[in-house]
Design an enzyme around this catalytic site. Structure first.
Site, PDB file in Angstrom:
ATOM      1  N   HIS A  39       0.760  -1.144   0.076  1.00 32.99           N
ATOM      2  CA  HIS A  39       0.032   0.000  -0.112  1.00 32.99           C
ATOM      3  C   HIS A  39       0.695   1.226   0.022  1.00 32.99           C
ATOM      4  CE1 HIS A  39      -3.660   1.812  -0.395  1.00 32.99           C
ATOM      5  NE2 HIS A  39      -3.315   2.907   0.307  1.00 32.99           N
ATOM      6  N   TYR A  64       1.263   4.919  -2.545  1.00 32.91           N
ATOM      7  CA  TYR A  64       1.864   6.365  -2.231  1.00 32.91           C
ATOM      8  C   TYR A  64       2.970   6.951  -2.737  1.00 32.91           C
ATOM      9  CZ  TYR A  64      -2.750   5.975   0.222  1.00 32.91           C
ATOM     10  OH  TYR A  64      -4.218   5.899   0.217  1.00 32.91           O
ATOM     11  N   HIS A  76      -9.337  -0.231 -11.088  1.00 26.35           N
ATOM     12  CA  HIS A  76      -9.196   0.884  -9.977  1.00 26.35           C
ATOM     13  C   HIS A  76      -7.737   1.433 -10.054  1.00 26.35           C
ATOM     14  CE1 HIS A  76      -8.239   2.869  -6.006  1.00 26.35           C
ATOM     15  NE2 HIS A  76      -7.448   1.971  -5.848  1.00 26.35           N
ATOM     16  N   PHE A  77      -6.873   0.532 -10.341  1.00 25.62           N
ATOM     17  CA  PHE A  77      -5.361   1.146 -10.289  1.00 25.62           C
ATOM     18  C   PHE A  77      -4.922   1.614 -11.668  1.00 25.62           C
ATOM     19  CE2 PHE A  77      -4.394  -3.660 -10.380  1.00 25.62           C
ATOM     20  CZ  PHE A  77      -3.551  -3.639 -11.510  1.00 25.62           C
ATOM     21  N   HIS A  78      -5.803   1.103 -12.425  1.00 22.35           N
ATOM     22  CA  HIS A  78      -5.303   1.847 -13.912  1.00 22.35           C
ATOM     23  C   HIS A  78      -5.811   3.314 -14.089  1.00 22.35           C
ATOM     24  CE1 HIS A  78      -3.972  -1.814 -15.308  1.00 22.35           C
ATOM     25  NE2 HIS A  78      -3.312  -1.407 -16.163  1.00 22.35           N
ATOM     26  N   ARG A 129      -9.957 -11.173 -12.257  1.00 22.00           N
ATOM     27  CA  ARG A 129      -8.736 -10.255 -12.557  1.00 22.00           C
ATOM     28  C   ARG A 129      -7.602 -11.217 -12.940  1.00 22.00           C
ATOM     29  NH1 ARG A 129      -5.721  -7.168  -7.864  1.00 22.00           N
ATOM     30  NH2 ARG A 129      -3.982  -7.063  -9.258  1.00 22.00           N
ATOM     31  N   ARG A 130      -6.665 -10.977 -13.423  1.00 28.22           N
ATOM     32  CA  ARG A 130      -5.466 -11.820 -13.800  1.00 28.22           C
ATOM     33  C   ARG A 130      -5.880 -13.112 -14.516  1.00 28.22           C
ATOM     34  NH1 ARG A 130      -5.015 -11.635  -7.934  1.00 28.22           N
ATOM     35  NH2 ARG A 130      -3.598  -9.718  -7.392  1.00 28.22           N
TER      36      ARG A 130
HETATM   37 FE1  HAS Z   1      -5.803   1.787  -4.287  1.00 29.99          FE
HETATM   38  C1  HAS Z   1      -5.859  -1.839  -4.648  1.00 29.99           C
HETATM   39  C2  HAS Z   1      -7.849   1.419  -1.593  1.00 29.99           C
HETATM   40  C3  HAS Z   1      -5.671   5.030  -3.755  1.00 29.99           C
HETATM   41  C4  HAS Z   1      -3.324   1.853  -6.453  1.00 29.99           C
HETATM   42  N1  HAS Z   1      -4.922   0.315  -5.240  1.00 29.99           N
HETATM   43  C5  HAS Z   1      -5.128  -1.036  -5.323  1.00 29.99           C
HETATM   44  C6  HAS Z   1      -4.121  -1.773  -6.189  1.00 29.99           C
HETATM   45  C7  HAS Z   1      -3.307  -0.854  -6.673  1.00 29.99           C
HETATM   46  C8  HAS Z   1      -3.848   0.522  -6.087  1.00 29.99           C
HETATM   47  C9  HAS Z   1      -2.136  -0.874  -7.749  1.00 29.99           C
HETATM   48  O1  HAS Z   1      -8.953  -0.690   0.630  1.00 29.99           O
HETATM   49  C10 HAS Z   1      -4.165  -3.201  -6.503  1.00 29.99           C
HETATM   50  C11 HAS Z   1      -3.078  -4.043  -5.815  1.00 29.99           C
HETATM   51  C12 HAS Z   1      -3.143  -5.549  -6.293  1.00 29.99           C
HETATM   52  O2  HAS Z   1      -2.355  -5.706  -7.268  1.00 29.99           O
HETATM   53  O3  HAS Z   1      -3.851  -6.294  -5.749  1.00 29.99           O
HETATM   54  N2  HAS Z   1      -6.762   3.152  -3.050  1.00 29.99           N
HETATM   55  C13 HAS Z   1      -7.556   2.730  -1.802  1.00 29.99           C
HETATM   56  C14 HAS Z   1      -8.005   3.827  -1.131  1.00 29.99           C
HETATM   57  C15 HAS Z   1      -7.250   5.075  -2.016  1.00 29.99           C
HETATM   58  C16 HAS Z   1      -6.499   4.336  -2.672  1.00 29.99           C
HETATM   59  C17 HAS Z   1      -8.692   4.015   0.130  1.00 29.99           C
HETATM   60  N3  HAS Z   1      -4.666   3.032  -4.988  1.00 29.99           N
HETATM   61  C18 HAS Z   1      -4.673   4.424  -4.811  1.00 29.99           C
HETATM   62  C19 HAS Z   1      -3.883   5.170  -5.373  1.00 29.99           C
HETATM   63  C20 HAS Z   1      -3.022   4.232  -6.225  1.00 29.99           C
HETATM   64  C21 HAS Z   1      -3.742   2.887  -5.650  1.00 29.99           C
HETATM   65  C22 HAS Z   1      -3.391   6.705  -5.380  1.00 29.99           C
HETATM   66  C23 HAS Z   1      -1.911   4.521  -7.197  1.00 29.99           C
HETATM   67  C24 HAS Z   1      -1.509   5.377  -7.297  1.00 29.99           C
HETATM   68  N4  HAS Z   1      -6.724   0.178  -3.097  1.00 29.99           N
HETATM   69  C25 HAS Z   1      -7.556   0.402  -2.046  1.00 29.99           C
HETATM   70  C26 HAS Z   1      -7.808  -0.976  -1.493  1.00 29.99           C
HETATM   71  C27 HAS Z   1      -7.144  -1.914  -2.514  1.00 29.99           C
HETATM   72  C28 HAS Z   1      -6.638  -1.153  -3.432  1.00 29.99           C
HETATM   73  C29 HAS Z   1      -8.643  -1.390  -0.311  1.00 29.99           C
HETATM   74  C30 HAS Z   1      -7.433  -3.297  -2.337  1.00 29.99           C
HETATM   75  C31 HAS Z   1      -8.564  -4.004  -3.122  1.00 29.99           C
HETATM   76  C32 HAS Z   1      -8.698  -5.547  -3.169  1.00 29.99           C
HETATM   77  O4  HAS Z   1      -9.572  -6.018  -2.571  1.00 29.99           O
HETATM   78  O5  HAS Z   1      -7.809  -6.341  -3.749  1.00 29.99           O
HETATM   79  C33 HAS Z   1      -7.141   6.557  -1.313  1.00 29.99           C
HETATM   80  O6  HAS Z   1      -5.911   6.861  -1.151  1.00 29.99           O
HETATM   81  C34 HAS Z   1      -8.020   7.386  -2.423  1.00 29.99           C
HETATM   82  C35 HAS Z   1      -8.004   8.816  -1.659  1.00 29.99           C
HETATM   83  C36 HAS Z   1      -8.324   9.755  -2.914  1.00 29.99           C
HETATM   84  C37 HAS Z   1      -9.176  10.629  -2.857  1.00 29.99           C
HETATM   85  C38 HAS Z   1      -9.513  11.543  -4.018  1.00 29.99           C
HETATM   86  C39 HAS Z   1      -8.936  12.696  -3.692  1.00 29.99           C
HETATM   87  C40 HAS Z   1      -9.046  13.816  -5.074  1.00 29.99           C
HETATM   88  C41 HAS Z   1      -8.162  14.724  -5.654  1.00 29.99           C
HETATM   89  C42 HAS Z   1      -7.958  15.407  -6.719  1.00 29.99           C
HETATM   90  C43 HAS Z   1      -8.910  16.760  -6.954  1.00 29.99           C
HETATM   91  C44 HAS Z   1      -9.261  17.432  -8.196  1.00 29.99           C
HETATM   92  C45 HAS Z   1      -9.135  18.632  -8.360  1.00 29.99           C
HETATM   93  C46 HAS Z   1      -9.429  19.075  -9.736  1.00 29.99           C
HETATM   94  C47 HAS Z   1      -8.669  19.695  -7.537  1.00 29.99           C
HETATM   95  C48 HAS Z   1     -10.109  10.838  -1.770  1.00 29.99           C
HETATM   96  C49 HAS Z   1      -6.911  15.002  -4.571  1.00 29.99           C
HETATM   97  C50 HAS Z   1     -10.888  19.335  -9.596  1.00 29.99           C
HETATM   98  C51 HAS Z   1     -11.418  19.989 -10.984  1.00 29.99           C
HETATM   99  C52 HAS Z   1     -12.620  19.668 -11.555  1.00 29.99           C
HETATM  100  C53 HAS Z   1     -13.204  20.591 -12.857  1.00 29.99           C
HETATM  101  C54 HAS Z   1     -13.958  18.735 -10.642  1.00 29.99           C
END
Ligand code: HAS
Length: 549
Positions: free
Chosen positions: A223, A227, A374-376, A439-440
């Protein structure tokens, strides 16, 4: 002449560029593997020359998830530190080159064994899949090399503090240190499972392997790994994008605080990848789910800070109404556009993460292709589009060349291809995952059974997305080569924003590394000690192949 055109010290620029060559070679190889996978899964194409699906999938995951990211990130952080804290001295630079060559040698060794089909174990290399010892040795070299480069980042930061007592450290240097501390603490997990479990097992010293211990140590690392990819994108969002749009950093303290929170909460959460695994007490899964929701907070703070930056700048330029600022942003500047699309798509990407982390919903999506979707959306879109956005100015600014108007236009086309391709591919993956698509899994494995018809349309959509992405990748590689070697000579800006005059003072406590590392370690010990002892004590008979436990 060329020397003075570079945005940082020429020797540091060469060091950073060495990382970029490996990173963009990895992009070429890894994205080609990605195209082959989507084509295979469409059922319309067979892999040639007896190449296996899982072999290609391993190339894709290792080369993009571990090589491209690590090299790009370290190269970018070193360039940022050289720019903002000042150039490295010769002993720091020498040490960085040692780390770089260790990493590069590790990559070559690992790649050889994957290409020989001796290590088709995917990037997660879950036991009981076993690879050639060379695969694990290469990985260990990459990790240790990255630690050596991390020490260089600490040394440079410490030297700045010593030479400028009482002065606030440069934000980008501070952020690089946080990312490296997180990476080094996290990689202890993967390094121990590789050195203590996988290597002895693959060398035949032990007959069996404790699968749950290995997966737990992997996800202790897995995890924070994501980050480690995200934080450099946040570095650009906080400290570089404001300059590109002509604005200021909304708050230096908020940026530093969000990075500290990411350090604290990104490691003790690995169980959220293991929610469906037996052998881990549900109470500790519950604790780690709570910690996962805490790690979402700094991302929400980041979103808040970005909205504030955009709105303040928009109003400065005369924007009116709630969303009037949107019209004032520099849409035709690829240095802004590519990362901005990444931000927008991080909203659904992050929401998907929150779904994954929610225990009950995880039961629906776990091990389905939803997770791949999700991760793409997060890694391959948010992070990669930001990295591309960085590359458009970083590469010419390091090589003493210009990002021409034409290259900028091609960059915008590249961003469009990447976005459309990823929306097709990741969208179809999410949908298919909700319907239970695994998957996979290679098409050849279930060709002919009922699933073939059920998944067909989604997998064809993924192949269309994959093909569009492949074109996007080719344009990016073309632009990289152009900006590194052929663009007209000139001085390209290395944009670093200053902090808004209205922002409050940055508290000195943010530089109290003993405190933050201490709290990080305490949280890890709290979240892992009891369940880990449990896992070892209650391991099923025969699984304790590892003699040292
Ligand atoms: Fe994830 C699985 C939970 C973020 C990557 N994640 C994965 C895997 C990868 C990955 C590679 O809880 C698969 C691993 C594998 O091979 O099995 N992930 C989360 C959570 C977050 C999260 C809670 N993941 C990421 C990020 C990744 C990433 C970032 C890569 C860089 N993930 C999981 C969980 C799994 C998981 C489980 C396991 C699933 C399973 O069962 O296998 C959080 O960090 C997300 C928080 C993000 C936000 C969004 C904030 C938005 C922002 C943008 C603002 C936009 C603006 C523009 C200002 C709350 C900062 C606005 C303009 C307009 C015009 C609207």
């Amino acid at each position: 002449m060329l020397k003075s055109l570079r945005s940082i010290d020429a020797n540091d620029a060469r060091l950073s560029m060495a990382h970029m060559y490996v990173a963009f070679t990895a992009l070429l190889v890894g994205a080609t593997a990605g195209l082959l996978q989507t084509l295979e899964r469409s059922g319309k194409f067979e892999l040639p020359f007896g190449i296996g699906y899982y072999q290609v999938l391993t190339v894709h995951g290792v080369v993009l998830g571990l090589v491209l990211t690590t090299f790009f990130i370290i190269g970018f952080m070193m360039a940022s530190q050289s720019k903002t804290a000042g150039s490295y001295n010769s002993s720091e630079r020498k040490m960085a080159w040692v780390g770089y060559w260790m990493m590069t040698t590790g990559v070559v060794i690992t790649t050889i064994f994957i290409l020989l089909n001796e290590a088709s174990v995917l990037y997660t290399f879950y036991a009981p899949l076993q690879a050639h010892p060379g695969f694990y040795t290469g990985l260990v070299l990459v990790i240790i090399g990255s630690w050596v480069e991390g020490i260089v980042i600490y040394r440079r930061h410490a030297r700045f503090r010593k030479e400028n007592p009482g002065e606030k450290t440069p934000l980008l240097s501070f952020m690089s240190v946080i990312n490296m501390v997180m990476w080094q603490i996290a990689t202890l997990g993967v390094a121990s499972t590789v050195l203590l479990q996988f290597l002895p097992w693959s060398l035949g010293f032990t007959e069996t392997i404790d699968v749950l211990v290995s997966r737990t140590l992997f996800w202790y690392f897995g995890h924070p790994l994501v980050y480690f990819w995200l934080l450099p994108a946040y570095m650009a969002w906080y400290a570089i994008i404001p300059k590109i749009i002509g604005g200021k950093i909304f708050s230096d303290s908020l940026a530093r605080l969000s990075f500290i929170l990411l350090l604290l909460f990104s490691i003790p959460v690995g169980f959220h990848h293991q929610l469906t695994e037996p052998g881990i007490d549900p109470f500790w899964k519950y604790i780690q789910v709570i910690l996962t929701f805490l790690v979402v907070i700094p991302s929400l703070m980041t979103a808040f800070s970005l909205f504030a930056t955009f709105e303040l700048r928009g109003r400065e330029l005369g924007a009116k109404g709630l969303f009037g600022w949107l019209k004032k942003l520099p849409w035709k500047d690829v240095r802004f556009l590519a990362p901005f699309v990444g931000m927008v798509l991080f909203i659904p990407g992050g929401a998907g993460g929150i779904i994954n982390a929610s225990n009950q919903m995880n039961q629906v999506v776990h091990n389905t292709i939803w997770v791949t979707g999700h991760f793409h959306l997060t890694a391959a879109t948010t992070v990669m589009l930001t990295f591309f956005g960085i590359a458009y100015w970083l590469i010419p600014s390091l090589t003493g060349r210009k990002l021409t108007a034409k290259a900028n236009k091609w960059g915008i086309i590249q961003t469009a291809f990447w976005t459309v391709g990823m929306l097709f591919m990741s969208g179809a993956m999410h949908w298919q995952g909700l319907l239970g698509g695994p998957r996979r899994s290679a098409y050849s494995e279930y060709a002919g059974n009922a699933d073939t018809a059920a998944w067909g349309p989604y997998q064809i959509a993924q192949a269309i997305g994959g093909s569009i992405l492949f074109i996007g990748m080719l344009i990016m590689i073309g632009l990289f080569i152009y900006l590194a070697f052929f663009a007209p000579k000139g001085k390209e800006e290395f944009p670093v924003a200053t902090v808004s005059e209205d922002a409050g003072e940055t508290p000195a406590v943010f530089e109290n590394w003993k405190l933050w590392i201490g709290v990080t370690v305490a949280l890890i010990l709290f979240a892992y000690t009891i369940p880990f002892i449990d896992i070892i004590q209650n391991a099923p008979p025969g699984s304790k192949g590892f003699k040292f436990w």
